[in-house]
Write a protein that holds these residues in place. Structure first.
Motif, PDB file in Angstrom:
ATOM      1  N   UNK A 108       0.824  -1.209   0.000  1.00 21.32           N
ATOM      2  CA  UNK A 108       0.000   0.000   0.000  1.00 21.32           C
ATOM      3  C   UNK A 108       0.858   1.259   0.000  1.00 21.32           C
ATOM      4  N   UNK A 109       1.977   1.219   0.706  1.00 21.28           N
ATOM      5  CA  UNK A 109       2.908   2.357   0.709  1.00 21.28           C
ATOM      6  C   UNK A 109       3.426   2.568  -0.708  1.00 21.28           C
ATOM      7  N   UNK A 110       3.857   1.479  -1.334  1.00 22.18           N
ATOM      8  CA  UNK A 110       4.385   1.572  -2.700  1.00 22.18           C
ATOM      9  C   UNK A 110       3.333   2.119  -3.658  1.00 22.18           C
ATOM     10  N   UNK A 111       2.134   1.588  -3.582  1.00 19.66           N
ATOM     11  CA  UNK A 111       1.068   2.023  -4.487  1.00 19.66           C
ATOM     12  C   UNK A 111       0.734   3.509  -4.305  1.00 19.66           C
ATOM     13  N   UNK A 112       0.732   3.974  -3.060  1.00 16.05           N
ATOM     14  CA  UNK A 112       0.391   5.377  -2.786  1.00 16.05           C
ATOM     15  C   UNK A 112       1.393   6.348  -3.399  1.00 16.05           C
ATOM     16  N   UNK A 113       2.642   5.910  -3.577  1.00 21.50           N
ATOM     17  CA  UNK A 113       3.662   6.808  -4.150  1.00 21.50           C
ATOM     18  C   UNK A 113       3.982   6.456  -5.604  1.00 21.50           C
ATOM     19  N   UNK A 114       3.190   5.554  -6.197  1.00 19.26           N
ATOM     20  CA  UNK A 114       3.355   5.247  -7.615  1.00 19.26           C
ATOM     21  C   UNK A 114       4.378   4.183  -7.920  1.00 19.26           C
ATOM     22  N   UNK A 115       4.612   3.277  -6.990  1.00 18.72           N
ATOM     23  CA  UNK A 115       5.582   2.203  -7.216  1.00 18.72           C
ATOM     24  C   UNK A 115       4.962   0.838  -7.023  1.00 18.72           C
ATOM     25  N   UNK A 116       5.796  -0.188  -7.125  1.00 21.29           N
ATOM     26  CA  UNK A 116       5.346  -1.575  -6.983  1.00 21.29           C
ATOM     27  C   UNK A 116       5.750  -2.190  -5.648  1.00 21.29           C
ATOM     28  N   UNK A 117       6.962  -1.856  -5.198  1.00 22.88           N
ATOM     29  CA  UNK A 117       7.516  -2.495  -3.997  1.00 22.88           C
ATOM     30  C   UNK A 117       8.096  -1.427  -3.083  1.00 22.88           C
ATOM     31  N   UNK A 118       7.801  -1.534  -1.783  1.00 19.42           N
ATOM     32  CA  UNK A 118       8.386  -0.651  -0.774  1.00 19.42           C
ATOM     33  C   UNK A 118       9.299  -1.501   0.096  1.00 19.42           C
ATOM     34  N   UNK A 119      10.590  -1.244   0.009  1.00 19.99           N
ATOM     35  CA  UNK A 119      11.556  -1.974   0.827  1.00 19.99           C
ATOM     36  C   UNK A 119      11.843  -1.185   2.099  1.00 19.99           C
ATOM     37  N   UNK A 120      11.626  -1.818   3.262  1.00 20.01           N
ATOM     38  CA  UNK A 120      11.952  -1.104   4.500  1.00 20.01           C
ATOM     39  C   UNK A 120      13.457  -0.857   4.567  1.00 20.01           C
TER      40      UNK A 120
END
Length: 184
Positions: free
Chosen positions: A65-77
């Protein structure tokens, strides 16, 4: 000989002072309580589960959801601590940061942003008062702060490595909408 007597007198005075300080020491009954907490709220006993969810706020939203909100696919911590951070690969890297100051003050955060030279704008997110913070020197970076429903303040910061697509505050506002709606 006079120097020897002076040194001897100095040592004697130091011993006398140490003795008085030692005799004057006292014990205080009770347990320490953090400022702002009620007596009895901090038991002093270490519960085995006390720190189990210490960084749970870093899981307030799933990474997708973090990735999608900023226009990406994957959010790596990239860091979980006082501030939670993720790197999102969109067309270019986007740094996302979240913090929840449980005892924080909305007005204090806004005043601090202004003192740091950020421009602030009042907004409403999910019927909750919030404000955006922008650095005039870095127009593609935006933060959004809102009161947290359970106390304190939430803040999301989004910083793309390239130019922001659209309004720089769209992504942090979207992230704030997600946590304030309870959609996680």
């Amino acid at each position: 000989m006079a120097g020897f007597r002076m040194r001897r007198a100095g040592v004697a005075a130091a011993v006398a002072i140490a003795t008085v300080i030692g005799v004057g020491a006292c014990d205080v009954d009770g347990a320490p309580v953090r400022e702002g907490r009620d007596v009895g709220a901090d038991t002093g006993d270490v519960d085995t589960d006390e720190f189990e969810n210490l960084l749970a706020e870093c899981e307030i939203l799933p990474a997708n959801q973090i990735a999608e909100a900023v226009g990406g696919q994957i959010a790596d911590p990239s860091f979980f601590g006082a501030n939670c951070r993720w790197t999102v690969m969109a067309p270019s890297a986007v740094e996302v940061m979240f913090n929840w100051f449980e005892w924080g003050s909305y007005n204090h955060e806004k005043d601090t942003a202004k003192r740091l030279g950020y421009t602030t704008e009042n907004v409403t997110v999910r019927s909750q008062a919030a404000f955006t913070a922008r650095d005039p020197k870095r127009p593609d970076v935006c933060g959004v702060t809102s009161k947290a429903p359970s106390g304190g303040v939430y803040t999301w910061w989004v910083e793309p490595s390239g130019a922001a697509r659209g309004d720089a505050c769209d992504a942090p506002i979207k992230l704030m909408e997600l946590i304030l709606s309870g959609a996680f």
